[in-house]
Design an enzyme around this catalytic site. Structure first.
Site, PDB file in Angstrom:
ATOM      1  N   THR A 267      -5.585  15.400  -3.949  1.00  0.00           N
ATOM      2  CA  THR A 267      -6.541  16.485  -4.172  1.00  0.00           C
ATOM      3  C   THR A 267      -7.871  16.193  -3.486  1.00  0.00           C
ATOM      4  O   THR A 267      -8.297  15.050  -3.357  1.00  0.00           O
ATOM      5  CB  THR A 267      -6.779  16.686  -5.674  1.00  0.00           C
ATOM      6  OG1 THR A 267      -7.194  15.445  -6.265  1.00  0.00           O
ATOM      7  CG2 THR A 267      -5.501  17.156  -6.349  1.00  0.00           C
TER       8      THR A 267
ATOM      9  N   ASP B 269       0.864  -1.177   0.000  1.00  0.00           N
ATOM     10  CA  ASP B 269       0.000   0.000   0.000  1.00  0.00           C
ATOM     11  C   ASP B 269       0.906   1.233   0.000  1.00  0.00           C
ATOM     12  O   ASP B 269       2.086   1.153   0.346  1.00  0.00           O
ATOM     13  CB  ASP B 269      -0.891  -0.039   1.247  1.00  0.00           C
ATOM     14  CG  ASP B 269      -1.850   1.127   1.295  1.00  0.00           C
ATOM     15  OD1 ASP B 269      -2.201   1.633   0.214  1.00  0.00           O
ATOM     16  OD2 ASP B 269      -2.234   1.532   2.397  1.00  0.00           O
TER      17      ASP B 269
END
Length: 674
Positions: A530, A342
């Site tokens: 974002t 991950d």
């Protein structure tokens, strides 16, 4: 309660009755052991007897004894760990007061007290917490591998009770759905039996505590709804199976080859004698004589070596507290070809910092943040009589800055917690992104002062307190990729719906604009995560209509989540006003670059999984040295046609040294082709 399984943890592979038959079956499934068993049994046939029987059975028995002993020792360690978990003491609420009960004696319907840093012993509905807000943070790393704390909320009606003892006087029942594996969903109802009739209160996954999670803040009281094999943790755990390493498979394969060689030699010897007399008897005798070509001691040495290797791993000071759960495959650590990792919290520190803020016509970041702070001071220094002027449609700079900072300070699930030791304030949330944004709003002047289940208080640069009533919250999920909140301004009475989420989702919800997609791409190429922020003002009539429809959906027992999402989408998520875009940086872990470079040079193929945009993933891969110097990068994105995917894969095969960056949709199409 007898209808439900006992709350017993069991990770053993065997019991007293099944141990010997299963271990012998597993051992003789190997050709290596079966071959020597047949050779030993052949010595009971007088015509095939060569030497003493003990010379054939003793080595085989020794090999089996060592293997059986190792299997028994491994299973005994599992048994001890299970006993330790089952014997853990918990407090249970009863009419006679608080009772101490071991975990194994907990039953469905019990109300148990789970203290801070204590493991949750069974799946529960959270009734009360020691936090005034009714919130409770839990650690789920033993359940889903995530290190972020998750926030759970107590059932509002039981949290409001005067004390814990009042729970015993509540008349009601809990309906819980059939047990299943999904740890991210739960549908249930709490039915209050009152003189005026039944009052139904919806239960969601936010009101649950799953087995093997750990309470991280305060203490909690939970009503047990699932025990034993019906808990989410057990249903997601596979029953322990016998693991066979590649080395064992290779030895088994080589033993078959050597057995075939001995057969060829035996036939050759009989053939040289012209197949005279009882040639088939002589052939079997030659097979027995040549059986020593296969060294039976090899298996013993291999098993003993694995045991020693496992003990050395557990005793290594460089990796303290390591547990080897099975000693049959430790050598597989040296055969790893692929490393799947991950990104957030593994390659990165999971320590977020807001770096960029874009408002459409204005952008702030780096040195310009000092200017932004002074503008925030100006925006929130309005006198009470002029406060409403700031919210009119005159979109001046101060007004827009106030709106975006206020939205960021309200739209989250962060709770400020005051330390009992030094009175310092820390922020607790289920995601570090949330904490990073709240810390940033604090740094520019708008501080999250307090929060509970119904109110949020913010403190302005002038130390004025702004109060907001929380009307509804919509938590972030991996499916929706967004979260929202409805608040009522304590001063003006205005109702506002704030929402933030991934640009891929929010772009379809907000009003038309010509800058969001471009700026998201620019931030992603800088390696920033974002987040799009938007809002919608609601009238009293609109909110009442939403509340009515949403309340009906929340107590539905069929397709509850789908009905709730439909109401939110229909009433709230239409033509939201776009307020701004944030870019958050997650710094790399120390020494992660050198580590990945060493692993890559050792021949490992490394795959990084992330939920970020493809541009952000590429930027992080380069900075983390996941991509070697002068290595080409091939991007495959937004591929839905199988033929297009096939062309991309064919093009990729033609490159000798290449790094692949592929999005989830394209990967799914490609896997189907392969």
């Amino acid at each position: 309660q007898n209808r439900y399984p006992p709350n017993i943890v069991r990770n053993q592979k065997y019991n007293i009755v099944s141990f010997l038959p299963l271990v012998l079956y597993e051992q003789f499934s190997f050709f290596f052991n079966l071959y020597f068993l047949l050779v030993a049994l052949s010595q009971f046939i007088p015509a095939l007897k060569i030497g003493y029987i003990v010379t054939y059975f003793a080595p085989l028995c020794f090999v089996l004894t060592v293997t059986i002993g190792k299997e028994g020792y491994d299973d005994w360690k599992r048994y001890k760990r299970d006993q330790e978990a089952n014997a853990q003491i918990y407090q249970r609420l009863s009419p006679n007061g608080i009772e101490n009960v071991p975990s194994a004696n907990i039953r469905v319907g019990d109300m148990i007290v789970v203290q801070k840093n204590q493991r949750v012993p069974a799946d529960c509905v959270l009734l009360r917490t020691t936090e005034i807000s009714g919130a409770c943070f839990i650690r789920t790393d033993q359940l889903d591998g995530e290190t972020d704390w998750k926030m759970r909320t107590a059932v509002p009606s039981t949290q409001k009770l005067a004390n814990d003892a009042a729970l015993l006087r509540v008349s009601g029942s809990v309906y819980a759905e059939k047990p299943h594996k999904d740890i991210h969903s739960f549908v249930g109802n709490l039915n209050h039996h009152m003189p005026t009739g039944e009052q139904i209160e919806p239960l969601r996954v936010d009101n649950t505590l799953w087995t093997n999670t750990v309470v991280a803040s305060g203490s909690a009281i939970g009503l047990v709804i699932y025990t034993g094999r019906e808990t989410r943790a057990v249903m997601n755990t596979n029953f322990p199976s016998t693991k066979v390493g590649l080395l064992d498979c290779e030895i088994n394969r080589l033993s078959k080859i050597l057995a075939f060689v001995t057969l060829v030699l035996a036939v050759s010897m009989v053939a040289l004698n012209g197949f005279r007399g009882l040639w088939y008897t002589y052939m079997f005798r030659f097979l027995i004589l040549f059986s020593s070509i296969i060294p039976i001691s090899l298996r013993v040495n291999l098993d003993m070596g694995k045991t020693v290797y496992s003990m050395q791993i557990m005793g290594d000071d460089n990796i303290p507290d390591t547990i080897v759960r099975t000693s049959t495959i430790p050598e597989e650590l040296g055969r790893i070809e692929y490393l799947l990792t991950d990104k957030t919290g593994t390659l990165t520190k999971n320590d977020m910092e807001l770096k960029r803020l874009h408002l459409g016509t204005m952008a702030y970041g780096g040195d310009s943040m000092d200017e932004f702070r002074s503008q925030v001071e100006t925006a929130f220094s309005t006198r009470p009589g002029q406060e409403t002027f700031r919210f009119k449609r005159a979109r001046d700079i101060s007004s827009r800055i106030r709106e975006i900072v206020q939205a960021l300070a309200l739209c989250h699930n962060v709770t400020p917690v005051i330390s009992e030791i030094d009175n310092t304030v820390t922020y607790q949330a289920s995601s570090p992104d949330e904490v990073a944004i709240v810390k940033w709003t604090e740094s520019v002047g708008l501080t999250l002062f307090s929060r509970d289940l119904t109110t949020i208080q913010l403190r302005t640069p002038e130390a004025r307190t702004l109060s907001y009533e929380i009307l509804d919250t919509f938590p972030f999920t991996s499916e929706t990729k967004r979260m929202g909140i409805i608040v009522r301004d304590g001063t003006t009475g205005e109702i506002t719906f704030y929402q933030k989420g991934a640009d891929t989702v929010m772009a379809r919800i907000v009003q038309y604009n010509d800058w969001l997609e471009e700026e998201c791409g620019n931030m992603a190429r800088e390696g920033l995560r974002t987040l799009v922020i938007a809002r919608k003002r609601l009238s009293e009539d609109t909110y009442r209509e939403f509340q009515r429809r949403y309340g009906e959906a929340k107590i539905s027992m069929n397709d509850r989540n789908a009905l709730m999402e439909a109401v939110v989408s229909d009433v709230l998520e239409r033509d939201l006003e776009l307020l701004g875009l944030t870019g958050v940086e997650d710094k790399l872990q120390d020494d992660v670059k050198n580590t990945l470079e060493l692993l890559r040079n050792a021949g490992l193929r490394i795959w990084m999984l992330t939920g970020d945009k493809i541009e952000t993933a590429t930027c992080i891969a380069i900075s983390a040295k996941l991509v070697s110097r002068n290595q080409a990068i091939q991007q495959i994105a937004k591929v839905s046609d199988p033929m297009q995917a096939l062309d991309e894969l064919d093009f990729l095969r033609g490159k000798s040294d290449c790094c692949l960056v592929i999005d989830g949709e394209s990967l799914q199409v490609s896997i189907r082709l392969l």
